[in-house]
Design a protein around this motif. Structure first.
Motif, PDB file in Angstrom:
ATOM      1  N   SER A   1      -5.850  95.107  69.526  1.00  0.00           N
ATOM      2  CA  SER A   1      -6.650  95.710  68.460  1.00  0.00           C
ATOM      3  C   SER A   1      -6.979  97.165  68.755  1.00  0.00           C
ATOM      4  N   PRO A   2      -6.728  98.075  67.788  1.00  0.00           N
ATOM      5  CA  PRO A   2      -7.095  99.459  67.993  1.00  0.00           C
ATOM      6  C   PRO A   2      -8.600  99.698  67.864  1.00  0.00           C
ATOM      7  N   SER A   3      -9.340  98.741  67.282  1.00  0.00           N
ATOM      8  CA  SER A   3     -10.750  98.972  66.950  1.00  0.00           C
ATOM      9  C   SER A   3     -11.732  98.036  67.639  1.00  0.00           C
ATOM     10  N   GLY A   4     -11.266  96.849  68.048  1.00  0.00           N
ATOM     11  CA  GLY A   4     -12.198  95.843  68.564  1.00  0.00           C
ATOM     12  C   GLY A   4     -12.918  95.086  67.472  1.00  0.00           C
ATOM     13  N   ASN A   5     -12.495  95.287  66.216  1.00  0.00           N
ATOM     14  CA  ASN A   5     -13.115  94.604  65.074  1.00  0.00           C
ATOM     15  C   ASN A   5     -12.537  93.194  64.921  1.00  0.00           C
ATOM     16  N   ILE A   6     -13.400  92.199  64.936  1.00  0.00           N
ATOM     17  CA  ILE A   6     -12.930  90.811  64.927  1.00  0.00           C
ATOM     18  C   ILE A   6     -12.375  90.410  63.567  1.00  0.00           C
ATOM     19  N   HIS A   7     -12.700  91.145  62.489  1.00  0.00           N
ATOM     20  CA  HIS A   7     -12.122  90.775  61.186  1.00  0.00           C
ATOM     21  C   HIS A   7     -10.608  91.000  61.151  1.00  0.00           C
ATOM     22  N   GLY A   8     -10.071  91.664  62.157  1.00  0.00           N
ATOM     23  CA  GLY A   8      -8.621  91.817  62.272  1.00  0.00           C
ATOM     24  C   GLY A   8      -7.976  90.774  63.169  1.00  0.00           C
ATOM     25  N   MET A   9      -8.731  89.719  63.520  1.00  0.00           N
ATOM     26  CA  MET A   9      -8.254  88.739  64.498  1.00  0.00           C
ATOM     27  C   MET A   9      -8.314  87.278  64.059  1.00  0.00           C
ATOM     28  N   PRO A  10      -8.871  86.923  62.900  1.00  0.00           N
ATOM     29  CA  PRO A  10      -9.131  85.499  62.634  1.00  0.00           C
ATOM     30  C   PRO A  10      -7.900  84.603  62.582  1.00  0.00           C
ATOM     31  N   LEU A  11      -6.765  85.109  62.121  1.00  0.00           N
ATOM     32  CA  LEU A  11      -5.578  84.263  62.078  1.00  0.00           C
ATOM     33  C   LEU A  11      -5.054  84.012  63.493  1.00  0.00           C
ATOM     34  N   ALA A  12      -5.076  85.050  64.335  1.00  0.00           N
ATOM     35  CA  ALA A  12      -4.680  84.861  65.736  1.00  0.00           C
ATOM     36  C   ALA A  12      -5.589  83.846  66.418  1.00  0.00           C
ATOM     37  N   VAL A  13      -6.888  83.981  66.202  1.00  0.00           N
ATOM     38  CA  VAL A  13      -7.863  83.054  66.795  1.00  0.00           C
ATOM     39  C   VAL A  13      -7.575  81.622  66.355  1.00  0.00           C
ATOM     40  N   SER A  14      -7.267  81.450  65.072  1.00  0.00           N
ATOM     41  CA  SER A  14      -7.009  80.107  64.534  1.00  0.00           C
ATOM     42  C   SER A  14      -5.716  79.516  65.075  1.00  0.00           C
ATOM     43  N   LEU A  15      -4.813  80.371  65.537  1.00  0.00           N
ATOM     44  CA  LEU A  15      -3.584  79.923  66.203  1.00  0.00           C
ATOM     45  C   LEU A  15      -3.822  79.633  67.689  1.00  0.00           C
ATOM     46  N   GLY A  16      -5.058  79.854  68.134  1.00  0.00           N
ATOM     47  CA  GLY A  16      -5.407  79.605  69.528  1.00  0.00           C
ATOM     48  C   GLY A  16      -5.198  80.798  70.432  1.00  0.00           C
TER      49      GLY A  16
ATOM     50  N   ALA B   1      -3.464  92.130  52.756  1.00  0.00           N
ATOM     51  CA  ALA B   1      -2.671  93.310  53.101  1.00  0.00           C
ATOM     52  C   ALA B   1      -2.375  93.367  54.594  1.00  0.00           C
ATOM     53  N   HIS B   2      -3.189  92.645  55.381  1.00  0.00           N
ATOM     54  CA  HIS B   2      -3.098  92.696  56.838  1.00  0.00           C
ATOM     55  C   HIS B   2      -2.724  91.329  57.402  1.00  0.00           C
ATOM     56  N   GLY B   3      -2.229  91.331  58.626  1.00  0.00           N
ATOM     57  CA  GLY B   3      -1.871  90.075  59.269  1.00  0.00           C
ATOM     58  C   GLY B   3      -3.042  89.387  59.934  1.00  0.00           C
ATOM     59  N   ASP B   4      -4.064  90.179  60.335  1.00  0.00           N
ATOM     60  CA  ASP B   4      -5.242  89.654  61.044  1.00  0.00           C
ATOM     61  C   ASP B   4      -4.824  88.842  62.260  1.00  0.00           C
ATOM     62  N   LEU B   5      -3.802  89.368  62.951  1.00  0.00           N
ATOM     63  CA  LEU B   5      -3.223  88.698  64.122  1.00  0.00           C
ATOM     64  C   LEU B   5      -3.446  89.491  65.400  1.00  0.00           C
ATOM     65  N   ASN B   6      -4.446  90.374  65.385  1.00  0.00           N
ATOM     66  CA  ASN B   6      -4.733  91.146  66.588  1.00  0.00           C
ATOM     67  C   ASN B   6      -5.509  90.324  67.605  1.00  0.00           C
TER      68      ASN B   6
END
Length: 299
Positions: free
Chosen positions: A133-148, A123-128
């Motif tokens: 990020s509005p929350s600082g939660n890393i589960h909203g960031m894994p795709l961005a991280v994997s893109l470097g 449901a989410h992009g996980d590209l924060n």
């Protein structure tokens, strides 16, 4: 050819704030994953869970990211385990845990491919990032991280970055994107099928286009399936439910078409939270979808 499956549980809830998702791997096992998949493989090895522990929540003062050091440390361990599975010739199946575990999964998978494709069923992009990020939660960031894109402690896991190219990513089921994610999607040209496209085109067409998009330019495809991609009326046991999601039947069709395509070379199923669930319904659906992904047939 001998078909072998290796399963790893990653009972991590450090990438977000709602407790219970650490019990996801146990809930999936309780739902009968081994029994269901056994007829589809010559060998299945359950390698158990990666130990996470019960740490206190620590917010990194510089980046405002929650549990940064420990999320990085545990994902590095997962990356090593996934790497070992692929070297052994088995198919790696990872059970979450929150979606931050995809950082480790992809770090372990991508080193084996020149052009890894990723299907992000969510449901989410996980590209924060820490900045968006509005929350600082890393589960909203894994795709961005994997893109470097993101904190170097996360992007550097496995000793290389990026793990995947933006043109090799397809997001399916998006219906909740933050502003920073929308900007990044447009900047990087990431292919996204929102619920609008799924409703308008139908899941069959969406999957046909996804498979055609990835088939000729990738040498392996990882499926990262977040159970919140499915509508919460059918999968209530998730931490960040968003109404108006993909249906149970559409999800089975998607998995069946991926199996027929023979594209998928690794997979993870994440964000099952039995505390928020109804009689382990969400974990059971996860197991049923795995069956379709791996070739279970009615006739």
């Amino acid at each position: 050819m001998n078909r072998r499956l290796s399963i790893i549980g990653m009972p991590m809830d450090l990438g977000q704030m709602r407790r219970g998702v650490d019990m996801g791997p146990s809930a999936i096992r309780y739902a009968g994953i081994i029994e269901s998949l056994k007829p589809l493989f010559d060998e299945i090895h359950d390698l158990g869970d990666i130990a996470i522990g019960r740490p206190e929540v620590i917010v990194d003062k510089k980046s405002n990211l929650r549990n940064l050091d420990l999320v990085a440390e545990k994902n590095a361990v997962l990356a090593e385990k996934v790497d070992e599975i692929i070297q052994s010739g088995a198919f790696p199946l990872i059970l979450g845990g929150d979606h931050s575990i995809a950082i480790g999964t992809l770090a372990g998978v991508a080193k084996h491919y020149q052009n890894l494709g990723v299907i992000w069923y969510d449901a989410h992009g996980d590209l924060n990032t820490a900045e968006t990020s509005p929350s600082g939660n890393i589960h909203g960031m894994p795709l961005a991280v994997s893109l470097g894109i993101g904190h170097p402690l996360l992007t550097g896991i496995g000793g290389y970055s990026p793990k995947v190219k933006p043109e090799n990513v397809v997001i399916i089921g998006a219906r909740s994107l933050d502003e920073g994610e929308r900007i990044l999607i447009k900047e990087k040209g990431i292919k996204v099928f929102t619920m609008h496209e799924i409703d308008r085109l139908g899941m069959s067409r969406v999957m046909e286009e996804t498979i055609a998009y990835l088939k000729d330019k990738t040498d392996g495809v990882h499926l990262s399936l977040d159970l919140d991609g499915i509508d919460p009326s059918e999968c209530p046991g998730v931490g960040t439910p968003v109404i108006g999601g993909i249906s149970y039947r559409e999800s089975h069709l998607a998995m069946e078409m991926l199996e027929e395509s023979n594209l998928i070379t690794s997979a993870e199923f994440v964000e099952v939270n039995p505390i928020l669930d109804e009689r382990n319904k969400t974990a059971s659906i996860a197991v049923e979808l795995m069956g379709s992904l791996f070739g279970e047939k009615l006739l």
